[in-house]
Design an enzyme around this catalytic site. Sequence first.
Site, PDB file in Angstrom:
ATOM      1  N   ARG A  31       0.824  -1.220   0.000  1.00  0.00           N
ATOM      2  CA  ARG A  31       0.000   0.000   0.000  1.00  0.00           C
ATOM      3  C   ARG A  31       0.857   1.269   0.000  1.00  0.00           C
ATOM      4  O   ARG A  31       0.466   2.263   0.622  1.00  0.00           O
ATOM      5  CB  ARG A  31      -0.945   0.033   1.206  1.00  0.00           C
ATOM      6  CG  ARG A  31      -1.988  -1.051   1.234  1.00  0.00           C
ATOM      7  CD  ARG A  31      -3.167  -0.680   0.353  1.00  0.00           C
ATOM      8  NE  ARG A  31      -4.201  -1.694   0.410  1.00  0.00           N
ATOM      9  CZ  ARG A  31      -5.324  -1.568   1.097  1.00  0.00           C
ATOM     10  NH1 ARG A  31      -5.557  -0.477   1.770  1.00  0.00           N
ATOM     11  NH2 ARG A  31      -6.205  -2.530   1.065  1.00  0.00           N
ATOM     12  N   ARG A  35      -3.223   6.761   1.223  1.00  0.00           N
ATOM     13  CA  ARG A  35      -3.739   7.887   2.007  1.00  0.00           C
ATOM     14  C   ARG A  35      -2.741   8.610   2.900  1.00  0.00           C
ATOM     15  O   ARG A  35      -3.036   9.692   3.378  1.00  0.00           O
ATOM     16  CB  ARG A  35      -4.930   7.417   2.848  1.00  0.00           C
ATOM     17  CG  ARG A  35      -6.177   7.263   2.017  1.00  0.00           C
ATOM     18  CD  ARG A  35      -7.308   6.739   2.844  1.00  0.00           C
ATOM     19  NE  ARG A  35      -7.036   5.368   3.245  1.00  0.00           N
ATOM     20  CZ  ARG A  35      -7.798   4.655   4.071  1.00  0.00           C
ATOM     21  NH1 ARG A  35      -8.845   5.210   4.627  1.00  0.00           N
ATOM     22  NH2 ARG A  35      -7.502   3.421   4.361  1.00  0.00           N
ATOM     23  N   ARG A  44      -7.406  12.515  -4.468  1.00  0.00           N
ATOM     24  CA  ARG A  44      -8.590  11.901  -3.866  1.00  0.00           C
ATOM     25  C   ARG A  44      -9.740  12.914  -3.748  1.00  0.00           C
ATOM     26  O   ARG A  44     -10.904  12.531  -3.744  1.00  0.00           O
ATOM     27  CB  ARG A  44      -8.187  11.382  -2.496  1.00  0.00           C
ATOM     28  CG  ARG A  44      -9.115  10.345  -1.888  1.00  0.00           C
ATOM     29  CD  ARG A  44      -8.441   9.813  -0.659  1.00  0.00           C
ATOM     30  NE  ARG A  44      -9.223   8.830   0.059  1.00  0.00           N
ATOM     31  CZ  ARG A  44      -9.845   9.082   1.197  1.00  0.00           C
ATOM     32  NH1 ARG A  44      -9.794  10.283   1.736  1.00  0.00           N
ATOM     33  NH2 ARG A  44     -10.515   8.120   1.817  1.00  0.00           N
ATOM     34  N   ASP A  80      -7.077  -2.261  -7.222  1.00  0.00           N
ATOM     35  CA  ASP A  80      -7.618  -2.905  -6.022  1.00  0.00           C
ATOM     36  C   ASP A  80      -7.946  -4.358  -6.341  1.00  0.00           C
ATOM     37  O   ASP A  80      -8.273  -4.690  -7.484  1.00  0.00           O
ATOM     38  CB  ASP A  80      -8.879  -2.187  -5.528  1.00  0.00           C
ATOM     39  CG  ASP A  80      -9.160  -2.561  -4.080  1.00  0.00           C
ATOM     40  OD1 ASP A  80      -8.572  -1.948  -3.182  1.00  0.00           O
ATOM     41  OD2 ASP A  80      -9.946  -3.511  -3.835  1.00  0.00           O
ATOM     42  N   TYR A 157     -15.198 -11.261   0.340  1.00  0.00           N
ATOM     43  CA  TYR A 157     -15.925 -10.019   0.007  1.00  0.00           C
ATOM     44  C   TYR A 157     -17.170 -10.308  -0.818  1.00  0.00           C
ATOM     45  O   TYR A 157     -18.211  -9.680  -0.641  1.00  0.00           O
ATOM     46  CB  TYR A 157     -15.004  -9.042  -0.743  1.00  0.00           C
ATOM     47  CG  TYR A 157     -13.963  -8.426   0.152  1.00  0.00           C
ATOM     48  CD1 TYR A 157     -14.271  -7.370   0.999  1.00  0.00           C
ATOM     49  CD2 TYR A 157     -12.666  -8.914   0.173  1.00  0.00           C
ATOM     50  CE1 TYR A 157     -13.321  -6.807   1.836  1.00  0.00           C
ATOM     51  CE2 TYR A 157     -11.703  -8.368   1.001  1.00  0.00           C
ATOM     52  CZ  TYR A 157     -12.036  -7.314   1.838  1.00  0.00           C
ATOM     53  OH  TYR A 157     -11.094  -6.772   2.659  1.00  0.00           O
TER      54      TYR A 157
HETATM   55  O1  1CP Z   1      -0.220  -1.261  -2.445  1.00  0.00           O
HETATM   56  C1  1CP Z   1      -0.491  -0.304  -3.197  1.00  0.00           C
HETATM   57  O2  1CP Z   1      -0.004   0.815  -3.046  1.00  0.00           O
HETATM   58  C2  1CP Z   1      -1.369  -0.572  -4.406  1.00  0.00           C
HETATM   59  C3  1CP Z   1      -2.734  -0.364  -4.227  1.00  0.00           C
HETATM   60  C4  1CP Z   1      -3.670  -1.314  -3.498  1.00  0.00           C
HETATM   61  C5  1CP Z   1      -3.586  -2.695  -3.220  1.00  0.00           C
HETATM   62  C6  1CP Z   1      -2.426  -3.646  -3.438  1.00  0.00           C
HETATM   63  C7  1CP Z   1      -4.923  -0.877  -3.055  1.00  0.00           C
HETATM   64  C8  1CP Z   1      -5.402   0.514  -3.145  1.00  0.00           C
HETATM   65  N1  1CP Z   1      -5.626  -1.945  -2.594  1.00  0.00           N
HETATM   66  C9  1CP Z   1      -4.830  -3.082  -2.661  1.00  0.00           C
HETATM   67  C10 1CP Z   1      -5.186  -4.458  -2.309  1.00  0.00           C
HETATM   68  C11 1CP Z   1      -6.334  -4.710  -1.413  1.00  0.00           C
HETATM   69  N2  1CP Z   1      -7.572  -4.124  -1.423  1.00  0.00           N
HETATM   70  C12 1CP Z   1      -6.351  -5.729  -0.429  1.00  0.00           C
HETATM   71  C13 1CP Z   1      -5.217  -6.692  -0.195  1.00  0.00           C
HETATM   72  C14 1CP Z   1      -4.110  -6.077   0.591  1.00  0.00           C
HETATM   73  C15 1CP Z   1      -4.407  -5.819   2.026  1.00  0.00           C
HETATM   74  O3  1CP Z   1      -4.771  -6.780   2.746  1.00  0.00           O
HETATM   75  O4  1CP Z   1      -4.219  -4.682   2.455  1.00  0.00           O
HETATM   76  C16 1CP Z   1      -7.611  -5.704   0.194  1.00  0.00           C
HETATM   77  C17 1CP Z   1      -8.081  -6.612   1.323  1.00  0.00           C
HETATM   78  C18 1CP Z   1      -8.374  -4.704  -0.443  1.00  0.00           C
HETATM   79  C19 1CP Z   1      -9.780  -4.343  -0.165  1.00  0.00           C
HETATM   80  C20 1CP Z   1      -9.880  -2.912   0.175  1.00  0.00           C
HETATM   81  N3  1CP Z   1      -9.856  -1.890  -0.734  1.00  0.00           N
HETATM   82  C21 1CP Z   1      -9.894  -2.344   1.459  1.00  0.00           C
HETATM   83  C22 1CP Z   1      -9.895  -3.117   2.784  1.00  0.00           C
HETATM   84  C23 1CP Z   1     -11.287  -3.280   3.248  1.00  0.00           C
HETATM   85  C24 1CP Z   1     -11.429  -4.095   4.529  1.00  0.00           C
HETATM   86  O5  1CP Z   1     -11.831  -5.261   4.437  1.00  0.00           O
HETATM   87  O6  1CP Z   1     -11.147  -3.539   5.591  1.00  0.00           O
HETATM   88  C25 1CP Z   1      -9.927  -0.941   1.296  1.00  0.00           C
HETATM   89  C26 1CP Z   1      -9.992   0.112   2.366  1.00  0.00           C
HETATM   90  C27 1CP Z   1      -9.888  -0.686  -0.102  1.00  0.00           C
HETATM   91  C28 1CP Z   1      -9.797   0.626  -0.776  1.00  0.00           C
HETATM   92  C29 1CP Z   1      -8.429   1.014  -1.162  1.00  0.00           C
HETATM   93  N4  1CP Z   1      -7.652   0.276  -2.024  1.00  0.00           N
HETATM   94  C30 1CP Z   1      -6.474   0.937  -2.255  1.00  0.00           C
HETATM   95  C31 1CP Z   1      -6.498   2.157  -1.501  1.00  0.00           C
HETATM   96  C32 1CP Z   1      -5.410   3.201  -1.500  1.00  0.00           C
HETATM   97  C33 1CP Z   1      -7.723   2.190  -0.826  1.00  0.00           C
HETATM   98  C34 1CP Z   1      -8.228   3.325   0.046  1.00  0.00           C
HETATM   99  C35 1CP Z   1      -9.057   4.185  -0.814  1.00  0.00           C
HETATM  100  C36 1CP Z   1      -9.119   5.597  -0.385  1.00  0.00           C
HETATM  101  O7  1CP Z   1      -9.815   5.859   0.627  1.00  0.00           O
HETATM  102  O8  1CP Z   1      -8.506   6.441  -1.031  1.00  0.00           O
END
Ligand code: 1CP
Length: 349
Positions: A31, A35, A44, A80, A157
């Site tokens: 990640r 943010r 954003r 994502d 999910y």
């Molecule tokens: O790593 C990076 O910089 C690349 C971007 C990336 C990746 C690899 C994002 C952007 N998401 C992911 C993978 C992802 N998404 C996972 C697997 C990795 C992990 O466990 O952290 C999972 C479970 C998700 C699902 C997801 N998408 C969540 C988690 C939800 C939960 O169950 O709590 C969230 C918050 C998102 C949104 C998201 N995806 C990425 C970002 C930067 C965000 C936040 C969006 C925002 O508010 O701007």
Amino acid sequence: MTTSFPEHKNDLLLKALRGETVQRPPVWMMRQAGRYLPEYMELRKKYTFFERVETPDLACEITMQPIRRFGPDAAIIFSDILVVLQALGIEVTLNPGEGPRLPDPVQTPERALSLQVPDVHDRLHYVMEALTLTRRELNGEATLIGFAGAPWTLFCYLIEGRGSKDFSRAKAFYFQHPKESHHVLSVITETTIAYLKAQIAAGAQAVQVFDSWSGLLSPEDFNEIAFPYLKKIAEEVTEAPLILYPKGSWYALEALAYRTKASALGVDWCITPEYAREATRNEITLQGNFDPSRLLSHPDDIRKQVHRMIDRFGPQRYIANLGHGILPFVPVENAGAFFEAVKTWEPNR
Ligand code: 1CP
């Protein structure tokens, strides 16, 4: 069509994945685009999450933000894991501060059986376009990583419809409808294989599979629900090295190292480097495992702890990373201390 890309100048990550000798371990952060970066927060304000994901120029720009700031050895494409569910025809929304939501999750065995493998080139073309753009933009200075969610994590999910502490609805669905659940897991697996191959063809030089929720399964259930599909993905996706990240499944490290074709395993901070090395008998590259909350320590402490982590894993067959994604409220300076600490690590300090 063959695409030509800039010459690769930084091959630390690929060397570590191939088990070749390096001067210092490569570093990137799960990640790393997101943010905690003010430049991400600016974008954003202007675009929704899926506008950022689906517009190749924006996805490329966001991927590049941490690269410009910190110069890590790898860039992970901004996207994502949930886009694969969208490709299956499932609606996914994301409102700031709420996390992902599926307004109409899969809740009946009939609907589960109706899912089919989509054409990923058609449904997810924007990810491939973002990868090609980013590979050029990186100019060989960092290795480009593509990714996907593991079948079990996406299943969570798909059924639960949102994030959860225990994904109990998803587990209940599996226990009550195992046959239909295996159909879903197979469809996700086939889709993921095609998707990762397409990402590699578009410019990804390595790929990571995130099994963020595998730690919710007992070892027996992991072997039945998660392992066969991870193994299949690693068997089929051979065009580039593959990193498996089975968060929480410490008991599975040995089997994943010995019985799959993965090039590396990601580990979280709940196990010691010594345990991870012993379980995998130093046979596979390991990635991790800094506690993301430890980035809230003083930068001097971060440096010390990072150096100690590298000493304990050893610099070879090792990729310095966090044990999970960076937290949104980490000061940028602290993230910088992490990258810098890896780059300045020396064996005989
Ligand atoms: O790593 C990076 O910089 C690349 C971007 C990336 C990746 C690899 C994002 C952007 N998401 C992911 C993978 C992802 N998404 C996972 C697997 C990795 C992990 O466990 O952290 C999972 C479970 C998700 C699902 C997801 N998408 C969540 C988690 C939800 C939960 O169950 O709590 C969230 C918050 C998102 C949104 C998201 N995806 C990425 C970002 C930067 C965000 C936040 C969006 C925002 O508010 O701007």
